[in-house]
Design a protein around this motif. Structure first.
Motif, PDB file in Angstrom:
ATOM      1  N   THR A 165     -24.094  -9.988  13.175  1.00  9.40           N
ATOM      2  CA  THR A 165     -22.931  -9.397  13.598  1.00  9.40           C
ATOM      3  C   THR A 165     -21.550  -9.109  12.900  1.00  9.40           C
ATOM      4  O   THR A 165     -21.207  -9.756  12.119  1.00  9.40           O
ATOM      5  N   LYS A 166     -20.944  -7.571  12.998  1.00  7.55           N
ATOM      6  CA  LYS A 166     -19.735  -8.153  11.811  1.00  7.55           C
ATOM      7  C   LYS A 166     -18.925  -6.718  12.727  1.00  7.55           C
ATOM      8  O   LYS A 166     -18.866  -6.463  13.749  1.00  7.55           O
ATOM      9  N   VAL A 174     -16.270  -5.710  22.555  1.00  4.67           N
ATOM     10  CA  VAL A 174     -17.725  -5.711  22.330  1.00  4.67           C
ATOM     11  C   VAL A 174     -18.480  -6.287  23.861  1.00  4.67           C
ATOM     12  O   VAL A 174     -18.279  -5.009  24.951  1.00  4.67           O
ATOM     13  N   THR A 218     -24.881  -8.856  25.296  1.00  2.43           N
ATOM     14  CA  THR A 218     -24.425  -9.434  24.017  1.00  2.43           C
ATOM     15  C   THR A 218     -24.907 -10.408  23.085  1.00  2.43           C
ATOM     16  O   THR A 218     -23.937 -11.380  23.545  1.00  2.43           O
ATOM     17  N   ASN A 266     -23.327 -10.579  20.340  1.00  4.56           N
ATOM     18  CA  ASN A 266     -22.289 -10.250  19.515  1.00  4.56           C
ATOM     19  C   ASN A 266     -21.151 -11.077  20.804  1.00  4.56           C
ATOM     20  O   ASN A 266     -19.938 -11.958  19.697  1.00  4.56           O
ATOM     21  N   ALA A 289     -21.270 -14.742  19.790  1.00  8.92           N
ATOM     22  CA  ALA A 289     -20.361 -15.063  18.254  1.00  8.92           C
ATOM     23  C   ALA A 289     -19.368 -15.147  18.374  1.00  8.92           C
ATOM     24  O   ALA A 289     -18.383 -15.568  17.894  1.00  8.92           O
ATOM     25  N   ALA A 310     -16.534  -5.738  17.670  1.00  7.01           N
ATOM     26  CA  ALA A 310     -18.041  -6.454  16.404  1.00  7.01           C
ATOM     27  C   ALA A 310     -19.036  -6.506  17.940  1.00  7.01           C
ATOM     28  O   ALA A 310     -19.662  -6.492  19.445  1.00  7.01           O
ATOM     29  N   THR A 311     -20.222  -5.648  16.803  1.00  4.95           N
ATOM     30  CA  THR A 311     -21.853  -6.157  17.158  1.00  4.95           C
ATOM     31  C   THR A 311     -22.195  -5.734  16.061  1.00  4.95           C
ATOM     32  O   THR A 311     -21.598  -6.054  14.878  1.00  4.95           O
ATOM     33  N   ASP A 312     -23.704  -5.665  16.097  1.00  7.56           N
ATOM     34  CA  ASP A 312     -24.766  -5.728  14.801  1.00  7.56           C
ATOM     35  C   ASP A 312     -24.401  -4.491  13.951  1.00  7.56           C
ATOM     36  O   ASP A 312     -23.929  -3.128  14.186  1.00  7.56           O
ATOM     37  N   TYR A 367     -21.028 -11.682   7.867  1.00  9.95           N
ATOM     38  CA  TYR A 367     -21.897 -12.187   9.595  1.00  9.95           C
ATOM     39  C   TYR A 367     -21.456 -13.081  10.380  1.00  9.95           C
ATOM     40  O   TYR A 367     -21.356 -14.316   9.837  1.00  9.95           O
ATOM     41  N   SER A 375     -22.996 -13.821  12.976  1.00 11.33           N
ATOM     42  CA  SER A 375     -24.312 -14.559  13.595  1.00 11.33           C
ATOM     43  C   SER A 375     -25.744 -13.507  13.139  1.00 11.33           C
ATOM     44  O   SER A 375     -25.516 -12.287  11.852  1.00 11.33           O
ATOM     45  N   ASP A 414     -29.706 -12.167  13.756  1.00 10.88           N
ATOM     46  CA  ASP A 414     -30.128 -11.085  14.640  1.00 10.88           C
ATOM     47  C   ASP A 414     -31.283 -10.600  14.980  1.00 10.88           C
ATOM     48  O   ASP A 414     -31.754  -9.765  14.458  1.00 10.88           O
TER      49      ASP A 414
END
Length: 298
Positions: free
Chosen positions: A131-132, A154, A158, A160, A163, A199-201, A224, A226, A228
């Motif tokens: 997650t960024k 978000v 997810t 995220n 997170a 916020a997601t991967d 980061y 999280s 994943d």
């Protein structure tokens, strides 16, 4: 990261010595043999894993891996002419789609974690993300600590989402966390100024920026939040199906097809015109090498 890769490996159901009930096929494989159809779940806006091309056809790295699994299923059930039907799923309904038999393989951008492994099975590792934050280039946000009192979007269902709630609690940020149905809608909320960050991967953020050609508007930032590890998802409790999925990955590893496949979707220009230009990480390269070595050990 090494510990995370070990966790991802431990989540896999051991297929060694797997036996089917009697002489028959496991339920999913039996149904596929009877119907001559494999249902693949796809995402509309998770480039380069699973997304739509200009003709609204599902394409992507995850789907190509799933198509290789379908070929191996064809060998297992002695039906080389299996048809593929594509079924749209979202981050929120993808696990129910697997559990309810709506899809046989979920070919998206799904994190393989211990919680989910209680419900579903996962393929060997196919990607490592985390997650960024995506923020407007002009914003002063460089990490989670800069989000105090701000709105973060978000995507529902997810890792995220979990997170961001965790970092909000840990740092006492007082965030306004809003959820949207899919990544495209989350991106649009940021683009419309309805959120300060998305916020997601990280790899999905880069994919959306490339797809929308918005490198001059948005940037990906922060540590980061999280870890994943991604995998293809399928029904749990079917050792024969697990064996087919794992055999597919071992064959791809042994034939040295995995890194060229990665480069096709992450380094080269995509069929839709954009270019991700994201080199393979050492962690993923090591995971692919393990698959190669495991075939030699069998």
């Amino acid at each position: 990261m090494a510990g995370g890769l070990l966790l991802a490996a431990c989540l896999l159901t051991t297929a060694a010595g797997a036996q089917t009930d009697g002489e028959g096929l496991s339920p999913t494989l039996a149904n596929i043999k009877n119907t001559h159809v494999v249902h693949l779940g796809y995402r509309e806006s998770s480039p380069p894993f699973s997304f739509l091309d200009q003709a609204n056809r599902p394409i992507g790295y995850s789907l190509e891996l799933c198509e290789a699994v379908v070929d191996e299923i064809g060998v297992e059930v002695d039906d080389p002419g299996l048809k593929i039907e594509y079924v749209k799923v979202t981050s929120d309904d993808r696990i129910p789609a697997v559990l309810q038999g709506k899809v046989d393989l979920e070919c998206g951008s799904t994190t393989a974690n211990a919680e989910r492994a209680k419900q579903v099975a996962f393929s060997p590792l196919m990607f490592v993300a985390g997650t960024k934050l995506m923020v407007p280039k002009a914003s002063g946000i460089s990490g989670a600590a800069d989000l105090k009192g701000k709105t973060v979007v978000v995507t529902k269902g997810t890792t995220n989402e979990q997170a961001i709630h965790a970092v909000d609690k840990k740092l006492g940020l007082g965030l306004n966390i809003v959820v949207s149905p899919d990544h495209e809608q989350s991106y649009q909320m940021l683009a419309d100024g309805k959120a300060d960050a998305f916020a997601t991967d990280d790899i999905l953020l880069y994919g959306l920026i490339a797809r929308h050609k918005s490198q001059d508007k948005f940037r990906v930032t922060g540590d980061y939040l999280s870890y994943d590890p991604y995998g293809i998802m399928f029904r749990k409790g079917e050792p024969q199906l697990t064996a087919v999925v794992e055999r597919t990955f071992r064959k791809l590893g042994t034939n040295h097809d995995l890194i060229p496949l990665y480069n096709k979707w992450f380094v080269a220009r995509l069929p839709t015109g954009e270019k991700m230009n994201v080199a393979i990480s050492p962690q993923l390269e090591d995971a692919f090498k393990v698959l190669d070595d495991s075939e030699g050990a069998n």
